[in-house]
Design a protein around this motif. Structure first.
Motif, short mmCIF file in Angstrom:
data_model
loop_
_atom_site.label_atom_id
_atom_site.label_comp_id
_atom_site.label_asym_id
_atom_site.label_seq_id
_atom_site.Cartn_x
_atom_site.Cartn_y
_atom_site.Cartn_z
N HIS A 83 0.62 -1.55 -0.03
CA HIS A 83 -0.15 0.00 0.05
C HIS A 83 0.94 1.25 0.15
N SER A 84 2.54 0.94 0.47
CA SER A 84 3.38 2.39 1.36
C SER A 84 3.59 3.11 -1.24
N ASP A 85 3.09 1.83 -1.79
CA ASP A 85 3.16 1.52 -3.32
C ASP A 85 2.20 2.98 -3.86
N VAL A 86 0.98 2.41 -3.13
CA VAL A 86 0.11 3.35 -3.73
C VAL A 86 -0.19 4.73 -3.03
N HIS A 87 0.57 5.20 -1.80
CA HIS A 87 0.73 6.34 -0.95
C HIS A 87 1.81 7.20 -1.43
N THR A 88 2.50 6.58 -2.49
CA THR A 88 3.76 6.31 -3.29
C THR A 88 3.26 7.79 -4.67
N VAL A 89 2.84 6.48 -5.28
CA VAL A 89 2.44 6.94 -6.90
C VAL A 89 1.32 8.22 -6.39
N ARG A 90 0.25 8.32 -5.55
CA ARG A 90 -0.87 9.27 -5.48
C ARG A 90 0.04 10.02 -4.60
N ASN A 91 1.34 10.24 -4.33
CA ASN A 91 1.75 10.89 -3.71
C ASN A 91 0.75 11.84 -2.90
N GLU A 92 0.20 10.87 -2.02
CA GLU A 92 -0.29 10.86 -0.14
C GLU A 92 0.24 10.98 0.60
N TRP A 93 1.98 11.05 0.70
CA TRP A 93 2.50 11.80 1.61
C TRP A 93 3.04 12.89 1.38
N LEU A 94 3.12 13.20 0.36
CA LEU A 94 3.72 14.49 -0.33
C LEU A 94 5.24 14.03 -0.76
N GLY A 95 6.28 14.70 -0.54
CA GLY A 95 7.50 14.28 -1.44
C GLY A 95 7.80 13.65 -2.37
N THR A 96 7.20 12.81 -3.18
CA THR A 96 7.06 12.14 -4.63
C THR A 96 7.62 12.38 -5.79
N THR A 97 8.90 12.21 -6.06
CA THR A 97 9.66 12.47 -7.17
C THR A 97 8.94 12.03 -8.57
N TYR A 98 9.00 12.39 -9.54
CA TYR A 98 8.55 11.77 -10.81
C TYR A 98 9.76 11.99 -11.71
N PRO A 99 9.46 11.04 -12.69
CA PRO A 99 8.61 9.78 -12.77
C PRO A 99 9.09 8.47 -11.56
N CYS A 100 8.35 8.52 -11.42
CA CYS A 100 8.47 7.24 -9.89
C CYS A 100 7.95 5.65 -9.90
N VAL A 101 9.07 4.83 -9.79
CA VAL A 101 8.87 3.54 -10.04
C VAL A 101 9.03 2.88 -9.10
N PRO A 102 7.85 2.30 -8.13
CA PRO A 102 7.57 1.78 -6.68
C PRO A 102 8.01 0.59 -7.03
N GLY A 103 8.16 -0.35 -5.93
CA GLY A 103 8.15 -1.96 -5.50
C GLY A 103 9.65 -2.26 -4.52
N HIS A 104 9.37 -2.14 -3.40
CA HIS A 104 10.30 -2.36 -2.63
C HIS A 104 9.73 -4.07 -1.66
N GLU A 105 9.17 -5.39 -2.48
CA GLU A 105 9.14 -6.56 -2.17
C GLU A 105 9.87 -7.60 -3.71
N ILE A 106 10.65 -7.50 -3.52
CA ILE A 106 11.74 -7.59 -5.14
C ILE A 106 12.51 -8.99 -5.17
N ILE A 107 11.76 -9.36 -5.82
CA ILE A 107 12.52 -11.12 -6.25
C ILE A 107 12.92 -11.59 -7.15
N GLY A 108 13.80 -11.21 -7.19
CA GLY A 108 14.93 -12.38 -8.64
C GLY A 108 16.40 -12.98 -8.48
N ARG A 109 16.24 -12.73 -9.43
CA ARG A 109 17.54 -13.78 -9.67
C ARG A 109 19.20 -13.08 -10.03
N VAL A 110 20.17 -13.74 -9.19
CA VAL A 110 21.34 -13.09 -9.21
C VAL A 110 22.00 -13.06 -11.21
#
Ligand code: NAP
Ligand code: ZN
Ligand code: ZN
Length: 319
Positions: A10-37
């Motif tokens: 839900h923090s992605d939504v708050h940020t993308v919609r600037n609900e907490w103010l302080g979003t710099t655009y363009p914004c690429v959200p997402g902080h639950e990342i699983i990847g392959r090295v």
């Protein structure tokens, strides 16, 4: 790393919609990342090409301040570098998060993911998991204690699973009558519809600990009075408006109101190992990235079961 899955917080939504103010655009959200090295630098010791790894809410910190020295990088006094919308000291500009095909992360901020966990369902552990694990640990929730979880969304459902794994008696407080059965299935011992005054009254003065995950304005006092003497309510949900507190609810019963922010790298790794041992992952709805706006709309309506995770393969199909 090549990003395989990214959870939708839900923090992605708050940020993308600037609900907490302080979003710099363009914004690429997402902080639950699983990847392959895909590649490692020549000084990297702990990870190798091909490994499935995680990256969470933090990608850097000063590493020398009093908070960093005790593994609480989220409180870095020079300013923690969050995975998105933080100043990027390497490339300038701001950091871009996990709704992407790749990311470069310092190995000190990369996490090992237990191999027995499904990688898509493990993605939400990187934020929702650690954000609920850390306060349960910090406030020493133990077997037999009564723990309230307010709000059954991404964080809330992880809170239920983890509090159960800690041995607590778990009571879910929900505004959504249609989540009652799911709450029990997820491990709750009791479920209370928070609009049912009589049901709410039955829990007065009874909880050792309450985890409040609600993302919108709501009445904190209704939950403070559920705490027994010396009990603690930890707020992890971040409504964009201030919440009113009737201080007599703190004074009578010497109750505590606190907050908690994600967790440091060491504790996040500890949480992942704990989840591997207890076979704990999120209940997810896997979506292609093309459905992200619809997922946001559903999140805002509390219609989530119980974490959206983006299958990043959908990005390649689109291009
Ligand atoms: P989520 O999946 O949308 O869950 C939030 C839940 O809160 C909803 O499912 C709903 O549960 C309840 N809720 C929503 N609106 C409500 C209202 N008006 N009144 C009462 N209850 C309401 O969100 P999430 O991803 O779990 O995130 C929750 C919050 O935590 C967000 O504000 C997010 O930014 C914040 N967060 C904080 C941290 C931290 O480190 N402190 C980390 C991650 C996220 P019911 O349907 O059961 O009522
Ligand atoms: Zn998050
Ligand atoms: Zn620091």
């Amino acid at each position: 790393m090549e990003i395989l899955f990214c959870g939708v917080c839900h923090s992605d939504v708050h940020t993308v919609r600037n609900e907490w103010l302080g979003t710099t655009y363009p914004c690429v959200p997402g902080h639950e990342i699983i990847g392959r090295v895909t590649r490692v630098g020549n000084q990297v010791r702990n990870f190798k090409e091909g490994e499935i790894v995680g990256a969470g809410c933090l990608v850097d910190s000063c590493r020398t301040c009093a908070s960093c020295k005790v593994d609480l990088e989220q409180f870095c006094e020079a300013g923690a570098i969050f995975t998105y919308n933080s100043p990027d000291k390497h490339s300038g500009g701001i950091t871009y998060g996990g709704y992407s095909d790749s990311i470069v992360v310092d190995e000190a901020f990369v996490l090992a993911v237990p191999q027995n966990l499904d990688p898509a369902a493990a993605a939400p552990l990187l934020c929702a998991g650690i954000t609920t694990y850390s306060p349960l640990k910090h406030h020493k929730v133990t077997k037999g204690q009564k723990v309230g979880v307010v709000g059954l969304g991404g964080l809330g459902h992880m809170g239920v699973k983890l509090a159960k794994a800690f041995g607590a008696h778990v009571v879910v407080f929900t505004t959504s009558l249609n989540k009652v059965e799911d709450a029990l299935r997820l491990g709750a011992d009791e479920v209370v519809h928070s609009k049912d005054e009589a049901a709410m009254k039955r829990h007065l003065n009874s909880c050792h600990f309450i985890l409040d995950t609600v993302a919108a304005k709501h009445d904190l006092n209704a939950y403070l009075v559920m705490l027994r003497r010396d009990g603690t309510l930890t707020q992890v949900g971040v409504p964009s408006e201030p919440l009113a507190v009737d201080v007599s609810n703190l004074i009578f019963g010497r109750r505590n109101l606190s907050g908690s922010l994600i967790g440091g790298l060491k504790e996040t790794q500890e949480m992942l190992i704990f989840c591997g041992q207890h076979n704990v992952t999120a209940d997810i709805e896997l979506i292609p990235i093309q459905q992200i706006n619809a997922a946001y709309d559903r999140l805002v309506k509390s219609d989530v079961k119980y974490r959206f995770v983006i299958d990043m393969a959908s990005l390649k199909q689109a291009s």
